[in-house]
Design an enzyme around this catalytic site. Structure first.
Site, PDB file in Angstrom:
ATOM      1  N   HIS A  16     -43.442  -1.423  -4.727  1.00 47.00           N
ATOM      2  CA  HIS A  16     -44.692  -0.744  -4.361  1.00 47.00           C
ATOM      3  C   HIS A  16     -45.323  -0.221  -5.639  1.00 47.00           C
ATOM      4  O   HIS A  16     -44.647  -0.141  -6.673  1.00 47.00           O
ATOM      5  CB  HIS A  16     -44.462   0.368  -3.332  1.00 47.00           C
ATOM      6  CG  HIS A  16     -43.602   1.483  -3.791  1.00 47.00           C
ATOM      7  ND1 HIS A  16     -42.271   1.319  -4.077  1.00 47.00           N
ATOM      8  CD2 HIS A  16     -43.864   2.789  -4.043  1.00 47.00           C
ATOM      9  CE1 HIS A  16     -41.746   2.469  -4.462  1.00 47.00           C
ATOM     10  NE2 HIS A  16     -42.702   3.388  -4.461  1.00 47.00           N
ATOM     11  N   HIS A  63     -46.550   2.644  -6.899  1.00 46.41           N
ATOM     12  CA  HIS A  63     -46.564   4.008  -7.437  1.00 46.41           C
ATOM     13  C   HIS A  63     -46.277   3.942  -8.942  1.00 46.41           C
ATOM     14  O   HIS A  63     -45.565   3.036  -9.402  1.00 46.41           O
ATOM     15  CB  HIS A  63     -45.497   4.865  -6.746  1.00 46.41           C
ATOM     16  CG  HIS A  63     -45.905   5.332  -5.376  1.00 46.41           C
ATOM     17  ND1 HIS A  63     -44.994   5.780  -4.445  1.00 46.41           N
ATOM     18  CD2 HIS A  63     -47.132   5.439  -4.797  1.00 46.41           C
ATOM     19  CE1 HIS A  63     -45.641   6.134  -3.339  1.00 46.41           C
ATOM     20  NE2 HIS A  63     -46.937   5.929  -3.533  1.00 46.41           N
ATOM     21  N   ASP A  86     -44.248   5.372 -10.960  1.00 51.81           N
ATOM     22  CA  ASP A  86     -42.862   5.293 -11.456  1.00 51.81           C
ATOM     23  C   ASP A  86     -42.246   3.909 -11.222  1.00 51.81           C
ATOM     24  O   ASP A  86     -41.084   3.677 -11.576  1.00 51.81           O
ATOM     25  CB  ASP A  86     -41.984   6.385 -10.833  1.00 51.81           C
ATOM     26  CG  ASP A  86     -41.913   6.317  -9.319  1.00 51.81           C
ATOM     27  OD1 ASP A  86     -42.961   6.150  -8.676  1.00 51.81           O
ATOM     28  OD2 ASP A  86     -40.798   6.434  -8.763  1.00 51.81           O
ATOM     29  N   HIS A  87     -43.021   2.989 -10.644  1.00 50.73           N
ATOM     30  CA  HIS A  87     -42.549   1.614 -10.427  1.00 50.73           C
ATOM     31  C   HIS A  87     -43.346   0.586 -11.218  1.00 50.73           C
ATOM     32  O   HIS A  87     -42.857  -0.518 -11.439  1.00 50.73           O
ATOM     33  CB  HIS A  87     -42.587   1.262  -8.933  1.00 50.73           C
ATOM     34  CG  HIS A  87     -41.686   2.145  -8.137  1.00 50.73           C
ATOM     35  ND1 HIS A  87     -40.475   1.732  -7.649  1.00 50.73           N
ATOM     36  CD2 HIS A  87     -41.806   3.463  -7.813  1.00 50.73           C
ATOM     37  CE1 HIS A  87     -39.879   2.758  -7.039  1.00 50.73           C
ATOM     38  NE2 HIS A  87     -40.673   3.809  -7.136  1.00 50.73           N
TER      39      HIS A  87
END
Ligand code: FE2
Length: 247
Positions: free
Chosen positions: A68, A70, A72-73
């Site tokens: 996904h 976000h 932090d990804h």
């Protein structure tokens, strides 16, 4: 950073929680000859370390598959080659807030994707984000993204979800439970293995999320976690949900 070779062609790059951070990161690398598909990038620092390690092994990063979008990804994409193929949910624009240098290729939920010996298939699992997907790897592992999160000491992290997405997050977790998987890998925290451990982990999250939804965000912390077998970290996510429920 620790690197575990889970299988001949499957590496797990693990970044434990840094001081002051709620969570660490897992980045999984699938090898196809010298080409590598990485699942998620975490932030720039982690992406750079993984890229350096792959280069030192004579490998090259050609694909990034995103659970996904976000930060932090995917924030690490900024540190990677603009020509890399980035695969993710067709709904990625609903979540991606910053420009990335690569073009996103939407995955197909009906046809999957083949990368060397890895047969990948994808299932939409909205809730934590609109573009969350589950990734099946060779029918052996299921990557659940942030549908379940924990710390590396095994402590559960409270689900993060926006108030208006509560019902979707619950539906996605119920779907995950019905899948009866025995090896679930996560973006944050160690692998969950065995049906019993996995069902307990899912039920704990469901109990909390349903308590908040069924009370329309008017339950206390004690009420919210009364049906859970674990001690959660991340109570601030609960305070955020309650604040959203009154808006
Ligand atoms: Fe995350």
């Amino acid at each position: 950073m620790n690197v575990d070779r889970m299988e001949k062609c499957l590496l797990n790059y693990r970044f434990s929680e840094e001081e002051g951070f709620l969570y660490g990161f897992n980045l999984y690398a699938m090898l196809n000859g010298k080409d590598v598909m990485l699942i998620d990038t975490a932030f720039r620092s982690q992406a750079k370390q993984v890229k350096k390690d792959l280069t030192s092994k004579g490998l090259r990063l050609t694909h990034v598959l995103v659970t996904h979008f976000h930060p932090d990804h995917v924030a690490g994409l900024i540190a990677l080659d603009p020509e890399i193929t980035v695969l993710g949910s067709p709904e990625y624009k609903k979540t991606l807030t910053k420009d990335i240098p690569q073009r996103v290729t939407p995955v197909s939920f009906s046809e999957g994707f083949q990368f060397g010996e890895f047969t990948l298939s994808f299932t939409p699992a909205p809730g934590h984000s609109a573009c969350s997907i589950l990734i099946d790897i060779n029918g052996k592992y299921l990557h659940a993204g942030d549908n379940l999160m924990s710390r590396y000491d095994g402590n559960a992290i409270l689900p993060w979800v926006e108030y208006h997405e509560l019902a979707n997050h619950i539906s996605s977790l119920e779907m995950l439970k019905r899948m009866k998987r025995v090896r679930i890998i996560l973006s944050h925290g160690p692998e969950l293995s065995g049906e019993e451990e996995i069902i307990r982990a899912i039920d704990d999250r469901l109990s909390y999320l349903k308590a908040v939804l069924n009370s329309a965000g008017r339950c206390s912390w004690v009420e919210a976690i009364s049906g859970c077998s674990c001690n959660y970290t991340g109570r601030e996510f609960f305070e955020q949900l309650l604040a959203e429920s009154v808006n």
